[in-house]
Design an enzyme around this catalytic site. Structure first.
Site, PDB file in Angstrom:
ATOM      1  N   GLY A  36       0.847  -1.361   0.093  1.00 42.38           N
ATOM      2  CA  GLY A  36       0.123   0.055   0.023  1.00 42.38           C
ATOM      3  C   GLY A  36       0.791   1.256  -0.075  1.00 42.38           C
ATOM      4  O   GLY A  36       0.291   2.275  -0.186  1.00 42.38           O
ATOM      5  N   CYS A 245     -27.424  -9.488 -17.057  1.00 41.49           N
ATOM      6  CA  CYS A 245     -26.840  -9.007 -18.293  1.00 41.49           C
ATOM      7  C   CYS A 245     -27.684  -9.273 -19.367  1.00 41.49           C
ATOM      8  O   CYS A 245     -28.339 -10.429 -19.335  1.00 41.49           O
ATOM      9  CB  CYS A 245     -25.395  -9.515 -18.200  1.00 41.49           C
ATOM     10  SG  CYS A 245     -24.860  -9.736 -20.355  1.00 41.49           S
ATOM     11  N   CYS A 248     -25.913 -12.409 -21.460  1.00 43.11           N
ATOM     12  CA  CYS A 248     -25.556 -13.564 -21.247  1.00 43.11           C
ATOM     13  C   CYS A 248     -26.222 -13.866 -19.735  1.00 43.11           C
ATOM     14  O   CYS A 248     -26.108 -14.796 -19.188  1.00 43.11           O
ATOM     15  CB  CYS A 248     -24.033 -13.804 -20.855  1.00 43.11           C
ATOM     16  SG  CYS A 248     -23.417 -12.842 -19.621  1.00 43.11           S
ATOM     17  N   CYS A 270     -22.599  -7.215 -19.125  1.00 44.24           N
ATOM     18  CA  CYS A 270     -21.130  -7.074 -18.586  1.00 44.24           C
ATOM     19  C   CYS A 270     -19.952  -6.208 -18.982  1.00 44.24           C
ATOM     20  O   CYS A 270     -20.139  -6.176 -20.116  1.00 44.24           O
ATOM     21  CB  CYS A 270     -20.871  -8.683 -18.903  1.00 44.24           C
ATOM     22  SG  CYS A 270     -21.777 -10.016 -18.293  1.00 44.24           S
ATOM     23  N   CYS A 276     -18.371 -12.343 -20.451  1.00 45.79           N
ATOM     24  CA  CYS A 276     -19.624 -12.505 -21.140  1.00 45.79           C
ATOM     25  C   CYS A 276     -19.708 -13.422 -22.273  1.00 45.79           C
ATOM     26  O   CYS A 276     -20.679 -14.196 -22.740  1.00 45.79           O
ATOM     27  CB  CYS A 276     -20.128 -10.840 -21.615  1.00 45.79           C
ATOM     28  SG  CYS A 276     -21.951 -10.914 -21.961  1.00 45.79           S
TER      29      CYS A 276
END
Lengths: 301, 263
Positions: A36, A245, A248, A270, A276
């Site tokens: 970080g 979606c 899909c 997606c 997808c």
């Protein structure tokens, strides 16, 4: 080191010279050692404008080897300009194998998404970061933000979240949502949607972040605790979508809104195109899927 | 030096404090004590070193020599310049307050009034939005800012309101010592009077110790128990406020007191 020949222009393997790669690798190692923490590095001029992923490209160029398989996504998609041009860049300067399948890739360079398919050990996710400093918009002085990181003074980050709640009634930050890495450094996860924040936590893959213009590299090593900041009475939540979606029929994935006409017609698809397409190939069919684009080739299972 | 609070141990003791800016003198060999609940005014003309002195005491500027001792909440007196920076900064946002002359220096102008007041609470680990907001509302009320202004940015506030907001922001963590640099500077007289009234009430209610830098003798008279008169970086006179103002001993103080316009 492989030098390509046979063309008018020849590049060192992966474009950058070896000294530069060595310098960037040292920064990456330091970043991994201090999860970080933003490590400064001598960012190079790249053959693309700032904002196009110069930081991510330098990180990728420094870690890629001839055996690697590269995937590049831009907002989850493999086929948008940024993804296509960076993929072509590495094909040209490193001659590496490329793929669009998340599970086949060893290095995935990403602009603002984490693939839907869970990453595995040994994979490296390289983020393109525009502004690495999470405290920047509240504290413009770099000297002061560095001191705040050093002394772990992160009250200001909550001031931002407080403002969100005061103004909107809930935490309205939806991307670049600040996280606390390994209980020490507050980090900006680059402008990924906060939907992806939980995927960073205890991820088996190595996550590297490169900011070319701001000249910073930071990292989340595999299996590191990553916590999204919040208030006790306003806990962190990810986005949810009302419909699946349209292509899909996937649920529980991040969707992009696509405007269809000027009468309010819209569809949600997606954001991760690879995910997808794979589902379409498996025969999943959403509301607006093409009738027999895939079904004809591969019957539904 | 005589004091109203002789029996208690001093909260802050300044000893031989000197600050040079290169060859120039900021302030020279200043020593005094501040007791809990006591308000000390530092007065003097422009360039007399009063702000330098305040900055040196409040760890905003490192002195060239001398020590500043502060009695922590655990009762131990520690030298401020031997503490780590992390400890000093923690002290500044919990046990101390600093009220700037220009409220824009002490406030975050781009976040709401509520967040300005709540910032210190969040800095010491408060993570409950409802409680932060409740405390902020309570403090805005105490400094006479209407509750429905809590989500407005200080940019939308008048000068007097900004100054009161700055005071609320500093007092929210219950500090024991507040530094004020010309708290009424730049305000018109009626607003000044209300602000002084408010400050006097708060200081008395909360039992705060305060060090107030001002060039305005009326402010010193109204707020402070004791005062220190500075000129050219040196302390020329110190004592109880009423004594110094009514019976000035040093020639410079006599000049200062006699230059007040009588209306």
């Amino acid at each position: 080191m492989t030098v390509m020949t046979g063309d008018i222009a020849t590049y060192n393997f992966a474009y950058l010279d070896e000294q530069t790669k060595r310098m960037i690798r040292r920064a990456i190692l330091k970043a991994i050692a201090i999860p970080g923490y933003q490590v400064p590095f001598a960012s190079r001029e790249m053959p693309m404008p700032y904002g196009w992923g110069t930081g991510g490209v330098q990180v990728t160029a420094s870690i890629i080897g001839p055996d690697d398989t590269l995937k590049v996504i831009d907002q989850g998609a493999d086929d948008t300009t940024n993804a296509v041009s960076i993929r072509a860049f590495f094909q040209k300067v490193a001659n590496v194998a490329v793929t669009t399948h998340t599970r086949d890739a060893t290095i995935i360079q990403t602009r603002h998404r984490i693939p839907e398919e869970p990453l595995t050990e040994g994979q490296v996710l390289v983020y393109q970061v525009p502004i690495p400093e999470p405290l920047r918009f509240l504290e413009p002085r770099e000297t002061e933000t560095r001191k705040m990181h050093a002394l772990e003074e992160y009250g200001l980050m909550h001031v931002k979240l407080y403002e969100d709640i005061a103004r909107h009634g809930h935490i309205a930050t939806t991307y670049a949502y600040p996280v606390l890495v390994a209980d020490r450094y507050v980090m900006d996860p680059s402008p990924t949607p906060k939907f992806d924040n939980p995927k960073m936590d205890m991820s088996p893959a190595l996550q590297l972040f490169g900011a070319g213009r701001e000249k910073r590299i930071y990292a989340i090593p595999p299996y590191t605790r990553v916590v999204s900041l919040d208030f006790e009475d306003h806990p962190f939540e990810i986005q949810s979508f009302e419909e699946p979606c349209a292509l899909c029929a996937a649920e529980g994935v991040y969707l992009d809104e696509v405007i269809l006409d000027d009468h309010g017609g819209r569809m949600f698809v997606c954001s991760d195109t690879d995910h997808c397409e794979e589902r379409l190939a498996q025969g999943h069919k959403g509301r607006l899927a093409a009738e027999d684009a895939y079904a004809a080739k591969e019957p539904a299972q | 030096m005589s004091s109203l609070f002789e029996d208690a141990a001093p909260l802050l003791s300044v000893d031989g404090l000197t600050k040079f800016y290169g060859p120039r003198i900021g302030c020279r060999d200043v020593s005094f004590d501040v007791y809990p609940g006591e308000v000390v005014a530092i007065v003097g003309e422009s360039g007399s070193g009063k702000t330098t002195l305040l900055n040196c005491i409040s760890t905003r500027l490192e002195p060239s020599s001398g020590t500043v001792g502060y009695r922590m909440r655990d009762g131990k007196t520690r030298d401020l310049y031997r503490m780590s920076e992390a400890e000093r900064r923690l002290l500044m946002r919990t046990d101390w307050g600093f009220v700037h002359q220009n409220p824009a220096d002490g406030l975050r102008m781009t976040v709401s009034a509520g967040a300005n007041v709540g910032e210190r609470l969040m800095a010491v680990g408060e993570r409950h939005y409802g409680r932060i907001r409740e405390t902020a509302t309570g403090w805005l009320e105490r400094v006479e800012i209407a509750e429905d202004r809590i989500d407005d940015q200080p940019r939308a506030f008048s000068g007097g309101m900004r100054q009161r907001l700055q005071i609320a922001r500093n007092l929210v963590t219950g500090p024991r010592l507040v530094f004020m640099d010309e708290p009424t500077g730049g305000l018109d007289v009626s607003v000044q009077a209300r602000l002084l009234d408010l400050l006097r009430g708060l200081v008395a209610d909360l039992g705060l110790a305060a060090i107030v830098v001002t060039h305005d003798l009326a402010v010193a008279r109204l707020l402070s128990h004791r005062m220190i008169v500075m000129k050219g970086g040196d302390v020329v006179e110190a004592g109880l406020t009423d004594r110094v103002l009514d019976d000035p001993q040093a020639p410079y103080t006599q000049l200062l007191v006699s230059s007040i316009l009588q209306v």
